[in-house]
Design a protein around this motif. Structure first.
Motif, PDB file in Angstrom:
ATOM      1  N   GLU A 353       0.872  -1.176   0.000  1.00  0.00           N
ATOM      2  CA  GLU A 353       0.000   0.000   0.000  1.00  0.00           C
ATOM      3  C   GLU A 353       0.913   1.230   0.000  1.00  0.00           C
ATOM      4  OE1 GLU A 353      -2.450   0.965   3.571  1.00  0.00           O
ATOM      5  OE2 GLU A 353      -3.982  -0.086   2.405  1.00  0.00           O
ATOM      6  N   VAL A 354       0.875   1.993  -1.065  1.00  0.00           N
ATOM      7  CA  VAL A 354       1.791   3.122  -1.186  1.00  0.00           C
ATOM      8  C   VAL A 354       0.994   4.431  -1.092  1.00  0.00           C
ATOM      9  CG1 VAL A 354       3.583   4.158  -2.633  1.00  0.00           C
ATOM     10  CG2 VAL A 354       3.107   1.708  -2.809  1.00  0.00           C
ATOM     11  N   PRO A 355       1.353   5.289  -0.130  1.00  0.00           N
ATOM     12  CA  PRO A 355       0.641   6.580  -0.051  1.00  0.00           C
ATOM     13  C   PRO A 355       0.957   7.448  -1.280  1.00  0.00           C
ATOM     14  CG  PRO A 355       1.988   6.163   1.903  1.00  0.00           C
ATOM     15  CD  PRO A 355       2.390   5.167   0.893  1.00  0.00           C
ATOM     16  N   VAL A 356      -0.046   8.057  -1.844  1.00  0.00           N
ATOM     17  CA  VAL A 356       0.164   8.964  -2.996  1.00  0.00           C
ATOM     18  C   VAL A 356      -0.634  10.245  -2.760  1.00  0.00           C
ATOM     19  CG1 VAL A 356       0.671   7.250  -4.783  1.00  0.00           C
ATOM     20  CG2 VAL A 356      -1.700   7.790  -4.265  1.00  0.00           C
ATOM     21  N   ASN A 357      -0.144  11.316  -3.359  1.00  0.00           N
ATOM     22  CA  ASN A 357      -0.873  12.579  -3.276  1.00  0.00           C
ATOM     23  C   ASN A 357      -1.940  12.610  -4.373  1.00  0.00           C
ATOM     24  OD1 ASN A 357       0.724  13.499  -1.165  1.00  0.00           O
ATOM     25  ND2 ASN A 357       2.277  14.270  -2.607  1.00  0.00           N
ATOM     26  N   VAL A 358      -3.036  13.229  -4.031  1.00  0.00           N
ATOM     27  CA  VAL A 358      -4.143  13.320  -4.995  1.00  0.00           C
ATOM     28  C   VAL A 358      -3.642  14.030  -6.265  1.00  0.00           C
ATOM     29  CG1 VAL A 358      -6.488  14.215  -5.354  1.00  0.00           C
ATOM     30  CG2 VAL A 358      -5.787  13.426  -3.097  1.00  0.00           C
ATOM     31  N   ASP A 359      -3.989  13.473  -7.391  1.00  0.00           N
ATOM     32  CA  ASP A 359      -3.633  14.013  -8.713  1.00  0.00           C
ATOM     33  C   ASP A 359      -2.123  14.027  -9.004  1.00  0.00           C
ATOM     34  OD1 ASP A 359      -6.309  14.411  -9.204  1.00  0.00           O
ATOM     35  OD2 ASP A 359      -6.286  16.470  -8.443  1.00  0.00           O
ATOM     36  N   GLU A 360      -1.374  13.387  -8.123  1.00  0.00           N
ATOM     37  CA  GLU A 360       0.074  13.329  -8.387  1.00  0.00           C
ATOM     38  C   GLU A 360       0.380  12.325  -9.491  1.00  0.00           C
ATOM     39  OE1 GLU A 360       2.353  11.793  -5.185  1.00  0.00           O
ATOM     40  OE2 GLU A 360       4.277  12.293  -6.091  1.00  0.00           O
ATOM     41  N   MET A 361      -0.396  11.260  -9.493  1.00  0.00           N
ATOM     42  CA  MET A 361      -0.128  10.175 -10.444  1.00  0.00           C
ATOM     43  C   MET A 361      -1.272  10.077 -11.452  1.00  0.00           C
ATOM     44  SD  MET A 361       2.717   8.934  -9.203  1.00  0.00           S
ATOM     45  CE  MET A 361       2.892   7.435 -10.136  1.00  0.00           C
ATOM     46  N   ASP A 362      -0.891   9.725 -12.671  1.00  0.00           N
ATOM     47  CA  ASP A 362      -1.879   9.525 -13.729  1.00  0.00           C
ATOM     48  C   ASP A 362      -1.806   8.105 -14.237  1.00  0.00           C
ATOM     49  OD1 ASP A 362      -3.018  12.061 -13.795  1.00  0.00           O
ATOM     50  OD2 ASP A 362      -1.296  12.834 -14.941  1.00  0.00           O
ATOM     51  N   MET A 426      11.242   9.151  -4.228  1.00  0.00           N
ATOM     52  CA  MET A 426      11.065   7.866  -3.547  1.00  0.00           C
ATOM     53  C   MET A 426       9.642   7.799  -2.987  1.00  0.00           C
ATOM     54  SD  MET A 426      12.766   5.091  -2.786  1.00  0.00           S
ATOM     55  CE  MET A 426      14.515   5.506  -2.782  1.00  0.00           C
ATOM     56  N   MET A 427       8.815   6.968  -3.624  1.00  0.00           N
ATOM     57  CA  MET A 427       7.428   6.839  -3.155  1.00  0.00           C
ATOM     58  C   MET A 427       7.344   5.880  -1.974  1.00  0.00           C
ATOM     59  SD  MET A 427       5.495   6.560  -6.794  1.00  0.00           S
ATOM     60  CE  MET A 427       3.849   6.535  -6.119  1.00  0.00           C
ATOM     61  N   MET A 428       8.223   4.882  -1.972  1.00  0.00           N
ATOM     62  CA  MET A 428       8.204   3.901  -0.888  1.00  0.00           C
ATOM     63  C   MET A 428       9.607   3.325  -0.695  1.00  0.00           C
ATOM     64  SD  MET A 428       6.122   0.347  -0.616  1.00  0.00           S
ATOM     65  CE  MET A 428       7.354  -0.514  -1.544  1.00  0.00           C
ATOM     66  N   ASP A 429      10.000   3.161   0.542  1.00  0.00           N
ATOM     67  CA  ASP A 429      11.299   2.540   0.845  1.00  0.00           C
ATOM     68  C   ASP A 429      11.108   1.767   2.144  1.00  0.00           C
ATOM     69  OD1 ASP A 429      13.850   1.769   1.165  1.00  0.00           O
ATOM     70  OD2 ASP A 429      14.732   3.767   1.318  1.00  0.00           O
ATOM     71  N   LYS A 430      10.908   0.484   2.023  1.00  0.00           N
ATOM     72  CA  LYS A 430      10.643  -0.293   3.239  1.00  0.00           C
ATOM     73  C   LYS A 430      11.327  -1.659   3.204  1.00  0.00           C
ATOM     74  CE  LYS A 430       6.504  -2.192   3.685  1.00  0.00           C
ATOM     75  NZ  LYS A 430       5.041  -2.310   3.783  1.00  0.00           N
ATOM     76  N   THR A 431      11.545  -2.174   4.382  1.00  0.00           N
ATOM     77  CA  THR A 431      12.144  -3.495   4.508  1.00  0.00           C
ATOM     78  C   THR A 431      11.094  -4.440   5.063  1.00  0.00           C
ATOM     79  OG1 THR A 431      14.273  -2.502   4.941  1.00  0.00           O
ATOM     80  CG2 THR A 431      14.036  -4.813   5.533  1.00  0.00           C
ATOM     81  N   ALA A 432      10.947  -5.539   4.405  1.00  0.00           N
ATOM     82  CA  ALA A 432       9.927  -6.506   4.833  1.00  0.00           C
ATOM     83  C   ALA A 432      10.574  -7.848   5.111  1.00  0.00           C
ATOM     84  CB  ALA A 432       8.863  -6.658   3.751  1.00  0.00           C
ATOM     85  N   PRO A 433      10.934  -8.095   6.370  1.00  0.00           N
ATOM     86  CA  PRO A 433      11.500  -9.420   6.678  1.00  0.00           C
ATOM     87  C   PRO A 433      10.421 -10.479   6.574  1.00  0.00           C
ATOM     88  CG  PRO A 433      11.189  -8.162   8.673  1.00  0.00           C
ATOM     89  CD  PRO A 433      10.777  -7.273   7.553  1.00  0.00           C
ATOM     90  N   SER A 434      10.770 -11.570   6.033  1.00  0.00           N
ATOM     91  CA  SER A 434       9.801 -12.651   5.870  1.00  0.00           C
ATOM     92  C   SER A 434      10.316 -13.899   6.537  1.00  0.00           C
ATOM     93  CB  SER A 434       9.574 -12.918   4.383  1.00  0.00           C
ATOM     94  OG  SER A 434       8.967 -14.166   4.214  1.00  0.00           O
ATOM     95  N   GLY A 435       9.567 -14.377   7.456  1.00  0.00           N
ATOM     96  CA  GLY A 435      10.004 -15.588   8.149  1.00  0.00           C
ATOM     97  C   GLY A 435       9.351 -16.834   7.599  1.00  0.00           C
ATOM     98  N   SER A 436       8.579 -16.649   6.566  1.00  0.00           N
ATOM     99  CA  SER A 436       7.818 -17.814   6.075  1.00  0.00           C
ATOM    100  C   SER A 436       8.724 -18.804   5.356  1.00  0.00           C
ATOM    101  CB  SER A 436       6.730 -17.353   5.124  1.00  0.00           C
ATOM    102  OG  SER A 436       7.305 -16.705   4.025  1.00  0.00           O
ATOM    103  N   LYS A 437       8.408 -20.072   5.566  1.00  0.00           N
ATOM    104  CA  LYS A 437       9.180 -21.119   4.890  1.00  0.00           C
ATOM    105  C   LYS A 437       8.611 -21.330   3.500  1.00  0.00           C
ATOM    106  CE  LYS A 437      11.170 -23.848   8.539  1.00  0.00           C
ATOM    107  NZ  LYS A 437      11.350 -25.178   9.072  1.00  0.00           N
TER     108      LYS A 437
END
Lengths: 501, 178
Positions: A353-362, A426-437
């Motif tokens: 889920e990436v936050p965006v400003n209204v009318d920023e993206m087309d 940079m719209m999004m910069d995140k780290t997502a550790p995944s412990g799933s096998k």
């Protein structure tokens, strides 16, 4: 605050509408039939897979069984060798005792003969010139030596039997002569032998008992015992010397590195082309043993813990779609999108889920999807194989080895760094550790390699084992991962330090 | 043919029985999946996994302890939660302090909304809210059970349900205004 009535009304609305599970006219709530077909196909495909695990478990079990059996045989063999050495020691001592008894017996006879012949010799010597007397004296001495030499048996067992029987059949009336002869003979034995405890004991028995019938019983018994031991030992020596040479047990410790390629074929060629790194490196540490069955041919077994670490970067373009816009909990406009996570092992899709400003993206705007992933796999590996010595040198031994391996992935994790960039922002910069096998836990493999050993001394050796190992099946069974095949191919380079028993 | 007979035939791996059972419950199972995922593709992926579970674990179903629909629905819900756990690092989200004004809606106005529209509204919720709302309102689990299933505390479950309701009411308002 929210009105409770509103809540109840809302709840009722959703419950009444969504608990009705009839198929709608526009079929929006009817799943495509291929889902059912795929599920059945998956079930059928999984059934033989379960069976395929049995050989792996059997293989691991067999390895441990073999380890136990060889350890048992080794210690049994060792104890037999120790026992054999003790018996040989006893035999050698008994043999010495017997030889000394023989000498006693023969010297007694010789001395008696010399005493008997003495008057004649004196008479003859009186008649002969001095030189002739000297010659006669030398002849007598030569006769004594010849007699002594003659009693050296060709067949030891026969000698033991004969000499003891001779002793045991000596008559009682001659015991005093024998005692005297024994004293003479003992004196005639070289100093080191006369000091022999057994000789002294035997002599003391002669002196103390002075009764040959009594003496003859233990001597006869000893004779037969010695004969039996001797014959048995000859047989045992033959049997156990073979065993001793055939079962050369050599445990070792091992540490090394591995370099893996995963041979992943992604379903999407675009993804495959965008993956920057398809390799993994790691280390392995473990132990094992080898058993030489012949001078050249042997078995080997190893148990190793292995870690594979792979890092990779993946970049792709994503097209903005206004239909995917929505609102988050704060009522802010967000863009919901599938973000690709791709590494040498597999490709997965994460919903973000990436936050965006209204009318920023087309619609149609291009965003850059960047992922940097790190996958760590911890694997227990056990190998059972054969080896053949192709170079047999005093110091260096070169082996070619090969066999089968069973692998268990006991831990795995992937850390994912995701970035979404639009026009340098940079719209999004995140780290997502995944412990799933996401890996299949068991897989079988085969290996082939060369091992060079250097013998540091009689017991300790150091070796370099290089082998290539290939997995038989894809590591990934997760249905949501986009990896058609990820068979492990590993080059292992291991240093071993071992001990020869 | 009774449901128990049908299940017995499915256990014998009779293809016709498998198809019949699937057709009977496909809508129920699929609607559950659609409620938990915004993406139709995700919902279908989860449904496929759930079908595998249902058909491979069918021998564990005990007809005396409950009906097949509720047993199989639980399997589907669990599969959805498993999928969400892999995709969503945490079900905790920031608190909403804003108090929303929700106008009274007449029953007739709400009745015109279809199950499809309501499902889409649920799909627009953040994953955590969506899961709690589905589990509490539709599946009928308690907050304690939800907290255990999602590994969150009861307070979080209650708060996320409240926030989900707020967002849904906001969506309803917008939809009805249109």
């Amino acid at each position: 605050m929210l009105d409770k009535n509103n809540n109840k009304e809302l709840d009722k609305l959703f419950q009444s509408k969504l608990r009705n599970n009839e198929a709608a006219d526009n079929k929006w709530n009817v799943p495509p039939i291929d889902i059912f077909e795929n599920a059945l196909a998956e079930i059928e495909a999984r059934q033989p897979e379960k069976k395929r695990r049995w050989p792996i478990l059997f293989f691991v079990g067999f390895g441990f069984l073999m380890l136990g059996a060889i350890t048992y045989l080794f210690y049994q063999n060792q104890s037999m060798i120790v026992e054999l050495d003790k018996k040989i020691e006893v035999l050698n001592q008994a043999q010495k005792e017997s030889e000394q008894l023989t000498i006693i017996n023969k010297n007694e006879s010789t001395s008696a003969a010399i005493i008997q012949d003495q008057p004649a010799l004196v008479e003859k010597s009186a008649m002969l010139p001095i030189n002739a007397q000297k010659g006669a004296s030398r002849s007598t001495q030569a006769a004594k030596e010849t007699t002594t030499q003659r009693i050296k048996p060709i067949n030891k067992a026969q000698k033991i039997v004969n000499s003891n029987l001779a002793v045991s059949t000596v008559s009682t009336s001659r015991s005093n002569d024998l005692l005297r002869a024994a004293e003479v003979a003992t004196k005639s034995i070289p100093q080191n032998e006369s000091n022999n405890t057994i000789s002294n004991v035997v002599l003391s028995k002669f002196k103390t008992l002075n009764k040959l019938p009594i003496l003859s019983i233990p001597l006869t018994y000893t004779s037969r015992t010695i004969q039996q031991i001797y014959i048995n030992e000859e047989t045992e020596k033959a049997v156990y010397s073979d065993k001793k040479s055939n079962l050369k047990f050599s445990p070792y410790l091992a540490i090394g590195t591995n370099f893996s390629s995963f041979n992943t074929s992604y379903n999407d060629l675009h993804i495959e082309g965008a993956v920057e790194n398809k390799y993994a490196v790691g280390y392995n540490i473990g132990f094992g043993f080898s058993v030489d069955l012949t001078n050249r041919f042997g078995l080997e077994y190893s148990f190793t813990g292995r870690s594979n670490v792979s890092r990779s970067k993946y970049t792709c373009n994503v097209i903005y779609d206004k239909n995917e816009e929505g609102y988050n909990a704060n009522g802010d406009l967000v863009y919901n999108m599938d973000m690709f996570s791709t590494n040498p092992l597999y490709s997965a899709v994460a919903r973000v889920e990436v936050p965006v400003n209204v009318d920023e993206m087309d619609d149609g705007d291009v965003m850059i999807n960047k992922t940097d992933s790190k996958v760590v796999m911890s694997v227990l590996n056990t190998k059972l194989g054969v080896r053949y010595k192709i170079l047999n040198n005093t110091k260096f031994n070169l082996f070619v080895n090969g066999g089968m391996g069973a692998n268990y992935i006991y831990n795995s994790k992937d850390d994912l760094k995701m970035q979404l960039i639009h026009e340098d922002k940079m719209m999004m910069d995140k780290t997502a550790p995944s412990g799933s096998k996401v890996f299949d836990e068991f897989f079988a493999s085969a290996y082939l390699g060369l091992q060079l050993n250097y013998q540091l001394n009689d017991r300790i050796w150091i070796g370099l084992d290089n082998n290539f190992e290939k997995g038989f099946k894809s590591l990934f069974t997760h249905p949501n991962l986009n990896a058609g095949s990820s068979k492990l191919k590993t080059f292992n380079s291991t240093i071993k330090v071992g001990y020869n028993f | 043919m009774t449901e128990n007979e049908l299940i017995s035939r499915v256990l014998k791996k009779e293809r016709a029985a498998q198809v019949q059972l699937y057709k009977e419950y496909q809508t129920t199972w699929y609607m559950i999946c659609l409620r938990y995922h915004k993406s139709k593709q995700d919902a279908q992926d989860v449904l496929q996994n759930a079908l595998i579970k249902i058909f491979t674990k069918l021998e564990q179903f005990d007809g005396q302890k409950g009906n097949f629909k509720s047993w199989s629905s639980k399997v589907v819900v669990n599969e959805n939660l498993m999928f969400l756990r892999k995709k969503v690092s945490s079900f905790k989200v920031d608190a909403i302090d804003d108090v929303l004004f929700v106008p009274d809606q007449s029953e007739s106005a709400l009745d015109i909304l279809s199950a499809e529209e309501l499902t889409r509204m649920i799909q627009k919720l953040p994953a955590g809210y969506r899961a709690v709302f589905n589990l509490y309102i539709i599946e009928g689990f308690s907050h304690q059970e939800i907290a255990d299933m999602l590994n969150i505390n009861i307070g979080t479950s209650k708060s996320q349900l409240s926030k989900a309701r707020k967002l849904l009411q906001k969506q309803l308002e917008t939809l009805l205004q249109e």
